[in-house]
Each structure stands twice: as C-alpha cells, then as structure tokens.
Motif scaffolding. Structure first.
Motif, PDB file in Angstrom:
ATOM      1  N   GLU A  47      -6.255   7.202 -14.356  1.00 28.41           N
ATOM      2  CA  GLU A  47      -5.837   8.463 -13.758  1.00 28.41           C
ATOM      3  C   GLU A  47      -4.518   8.292 -13.020  1.00 28.41           C
ATOM      4  O   GLU A  47      -3.652   9.158 -13.053  1.00 28.41           O
ATOM      5  N   ARG A  48      -4.373   7.160 -12.309  1.00 30.65           N
ATOM      6  CA  ARG A  48      -3.156   6.939 -11.522  1.00 30.65           C
ATOM      7  C   ARG A  48      -2.813   5.450 -11.602  1.00 30.65           C
ATOM      8  O   ARG A  48      -3.263   4.651 -10.791  1.00 30.65           O
ATOM      9  N   PRO A  49      -1.983   5.086 -12.577  1.00 25.62           N
ATOM     10  CA  PRO A  49      -1.692   3.671 -12.819  1.00 25.62           C
ATOM     11  C   PRO A  49      -1.135   2.934 -11.595  1.00 25.62           C
ATOM     12  O   PRO A  49      -1.314   1.729 -11.476  1.00 25.62           O
TER      13      PRO A  49
ATOM     14  N   ILE B 218      -2.091   3.098  -8.519  1.00 28.38           N
ATOM     15  CA  ILE B 218      -3.026   2.982  -7.392  1.00 28.38           C
ATOM     16  C   ILE B 218      -3.180   1.511  -6.988  1.00 28.38           C
ATOM     17  O   ILE B 218      -3.241   0.625  -7.840  1.00 28.38           O
ATOM     18  N   SER B 219      -3.198   1.261  -5.686  1.00 22.54           N
ATOM     19  CA  SER B 219      -3.235  -0.131  -5.218  1.00 22.54           C
ATOM     20  C   SER B 219      -4.670  -0.632  -5.092  1.00 22.54           C
ATOM     21  O   SER B 219      -5.617   0.149  -5.031  1.00 22.54           O
ATOM     22  N   GLU B 220      -4.813  -1.961  -5.038  1.00 22.82           N
ATOM     23  CA  GLU B 220      -6.142  -2.561  -4.857  1.00 22.82           C
ATOM     24  C   GLU B 220      -6.763  -2.100  -3.539  1.00 22.82           C
ATOM     25  O   GLU B 220      -7.972  -1.886  -3.452  1.00 22.82           O
ATOM     26  N   ALA B 221      -5.919  -1.941  -2.514  1.00 21.47           N
ATOM     27  CA  ALA B 221      -6.436  -1.508  -1.209  1.00 21.47           C
ATOM     28  C   ALA B 221      -7.016  -0.096  -1.309  1.00 21.47           C
ATOM     29  O   ALA B 221      -8.089   0.200  -0.773  1.00 21.47           O
ATOM     30  N   GLU B 222      -6.303   0.786  -2.019  1.00 24.86           N
ATOM     31  CA  GLU B 222      -6.783   2.166  -2.175  1.00 24.86           C
ATOM     32  C   GLU B 222      -8.081   2.205  -2.974  1.00 24.86           C
ATOM     33  O   GLU B 222      -9.012   2.949  -2.643  1.00 24.86           O
ATOM     34  N   ILE B 223      -8.130   1.403  -4.041  1.00 24.17           N
ATOM     35  CA  ILE B 223      -9.348   1.351  -4.856  1.00 24.17           C
ATOM     36  C   ILE B 223     -10.515   0.880  -4.001  1.00 24.17           C
ATOM     37  O   ILE B 223     -11.596   1.478  -4.004  1.00 24.17           O
ATOM     38  N   GLY B 224     -10.278  -0.175  -3.225  1.00 29.51           N
ATOM     39  CA  GLY B 224     -11.333  -0.723  -2.379  1.00 29.51           C
ATOM     40  C   GLY B 224     -11.869   0.311  -1.407  1.00 29.51           C
ATOM     41  O   GLY B 224     -13.080   0.445  -1.214  1.00 29.51           O
ATOM     42  N   GLU B 225     -10.945   1.073  -0.830  1.00 27.11           N
ATOM     43  CA  GLU B 225     -11.319   2.106   0.134  1.00 27.11           C
ATOM     44  C   GLU B 225     -12.215   3.161  -0.541  1.00 27.11           C
ATOM     45  O   GLU B 225     -13.206   3.601   0.025  1.00 27.11           O
ATOM     46  N   LEU B 226     -11.854   3.530  -1.773  1.00 27.83           N
ATOM     47  CA  LEU B 226     -12.584   4.589  -2.472  1.00 27.83           C
ATOM     48  C   LEU B 226     -13.977   4.156  -2.898  1.00 27.83           C
ATOM     49  O   LEU B 226     -14.907   4.954  -2.915  1.00 27.83           O
ATOM     50  N   ILE B 227     -14.113   2.893  -3.292  1.00 29.27           N
ATOM     51  CA  ILE B 227     -15.416   2.472  -3.814  1.00 29.27           C
ATOM     52  C   ILE B 227     -16.185   1.619  -2.814  1.00 29.27           C
ATOM     53  O   ILE B 227     -17.257   1.102  -3.122  1.00 29.27           O
ATOM     54  N   GLY B 228     -15.642   1.488  -1.605  1.00 23.30           N
ATOM     55  CA  GLY B 228     -16.418   0.898  -0.531  1.00 23.30           C
ATOM     56  C   GLY B 228     -16.485  -0.618  -0.521  1.00 23.30           C
ATOM     57  O   GLY B 228     -17.464  -1.192  -0.061  1.00 23.30           O
ATOM     58  N   ILE B 229     -15.464  -1.274  -1.059  1.00 26.74           N
ATOM     59  CA  ILE B 229     -15.401  -2.727  -0.947  1.00 26.74           C
ATOM     60  C   ILE B 229     -14.004  -3.106  -0.446  1.00 26.74           C
ATOM     61  O   ILE B 229     -13.116  -2.262  -0.360  1.00 26.74           O
ATOM     62  N   SER B 230     -13.828  -4.373  -0.106  1.00 26.31           N
ATOM     63  CA  SER B 230     -12.543  -4.776   0.456  1.00 26.31           C
ATOM     64  C   SER B 230     -11.502  -4.964  -0.647  1.00 26.31           C
ATOM     65  O   SER B 230     -11.834  -5.130  -1.824  1.00 26.31           O
ATOM     66  N   GLU B 231     -10.228  -4.954  -0.208  1.00 29.64           N
ATOM     67  CA  GLU B 231      -9.138  -5.175  -1.152  1.00 29.64           C
ATOM     68  C   GLU B 231      -9.313  -6.531  -1.845  1.00 29.64           C
ATOM     69  O   GLU B 231      -9.095  -6.665  -3.054  1.00 29.64           O
TER      70      GLU B 231
END
Ligand code: ZN
Length: 169
Positions: free
Chosen positions: A129-131, A133-146
């Motif tokens: 969806e958004r190439p 997107i950072s690991e930190a943002e992904i972690g925040e969205l799915i509830g795990i750390s970067e």
C-alpha cells in the motif's frame, strides 16, 4: 428490568470500536445489523451494513489479524446512497494502514499472533500500500517493536530478498 430498545445503534459512537468476543457486546451490536454490500476487489475488509431495527447505515471494517475488532462509521443516508448508487465510499477505512491506525489509537485488545505465521503477510500488505513505510511505523501499527519488525523481515531484509529472487528469474 430489561430495556425494550430494539437495537443499540444509538449507544455507539459515530466512529465505534466493537471488539469481537468477550462480553458479548459484539453480539448485541450485530443482532440487528446486516451486511448490505461488501466493497470487494482487493479491499476485503470494508462493507456497508444496515440496522434492520432503526435503519441506521454503517460502514464497517473488520480487523481480525491484529486487533480483533470491528470498526464502525455511522453514515448519513446520503453517504449510504452514494455507496449504493455510485460505489463511492467514505475514505475512512479504505486503506488498510488507516484501519490499523484506527485500531492502534482506539483499541488495546491485541491478539496474540505467532510472528512467523501471522505478521509477514500483514507487513507485506502495508508495504504494498505504501512502499516507503518505515519499520518503526509498521511496528507501531501491528503492536511490536521496530527491532522485532527488522528481525521478522530477516537479516538482509525480506523484501530485498524477494526482489532479488524475482530479478533472478
Ligand atoms: Zn439500530
């Protein structure tokens, strides 16, 4: 004494979180709410639904991979009409990242997932969806750390590896 209200639409926020399971709140909400139309195509989560008791229209996103929730947006008759007549949807839940972001802000009910089986397809969807997107943002969205995101994606980066495999074909 029992209340005789035919439905509980009026008790819900305009943007409501309904957790699946638990105290049975979801069953009371959905006792009178039926699916009218799924968005379809690549977007498997949004649907238009209507309460059979009071006629209230709702746009509903189902998020069962991380938060185990339904997210409901109260629609005006005009908004519901635009979906029915012209397939024009409010954009609140049309992007999967926005659905997860809404869950992250409004729900604390994380579901336990085996990282190896459950999370990679979600990371893949978010990056499609958004190439950028950072690991930190992904972690925040799915509830795990970067750090966990980086580890999940492998030492040299899961996407880079897939990309190289494709290039080698
Ligand atoms: Zn209702």
């Amino acid at each position: 004494m029992r209340e005789a209200a035919p439905c509980i639409c009026a008790t819900l926020d305009d943007m409501a979180v309904v957790h699946i399971g638990g105290d049975g709140h979801d069953e009371r909400v959905f006792a009178t709410i039926d699916v009218v139309r799924w968005h379809g195509d690549l977007l498997w989560w949004p649907k238009l639904s209507r309460c059979t008791a009071c006629g209230q229209d709702w746009m509903i996103a189902q998020e069962e991979r991380i938060y185990d929730d339904h997210y409901l947006k109260r629609l005006t008759p005009d908004e519901a009409g635009a979906i029915m007549a012209r397939d024009l949807w409010p954009d609140d839940f049309l992007c999967y990242e926005a659905v997860l972001r809404f869950g992250q802000r409004n729900s604390r009910a994380f579901r336990f997932l085996d990282p190896r089986s459950g999370l990679l397809p979600i990371i893949e969807d978010l990056r499609k969806e958004r190439p950028g997107i950072s690991e930190a943002e992904i972690g925040e969205l799915i509830g795990i750390s970067e750090k966990q995101v980086v580890r999940l994606m492998g030492p040299e980066g899961w996407f880079e590896r897939i990309g190289r495999k494709l290039l080698a074909l």
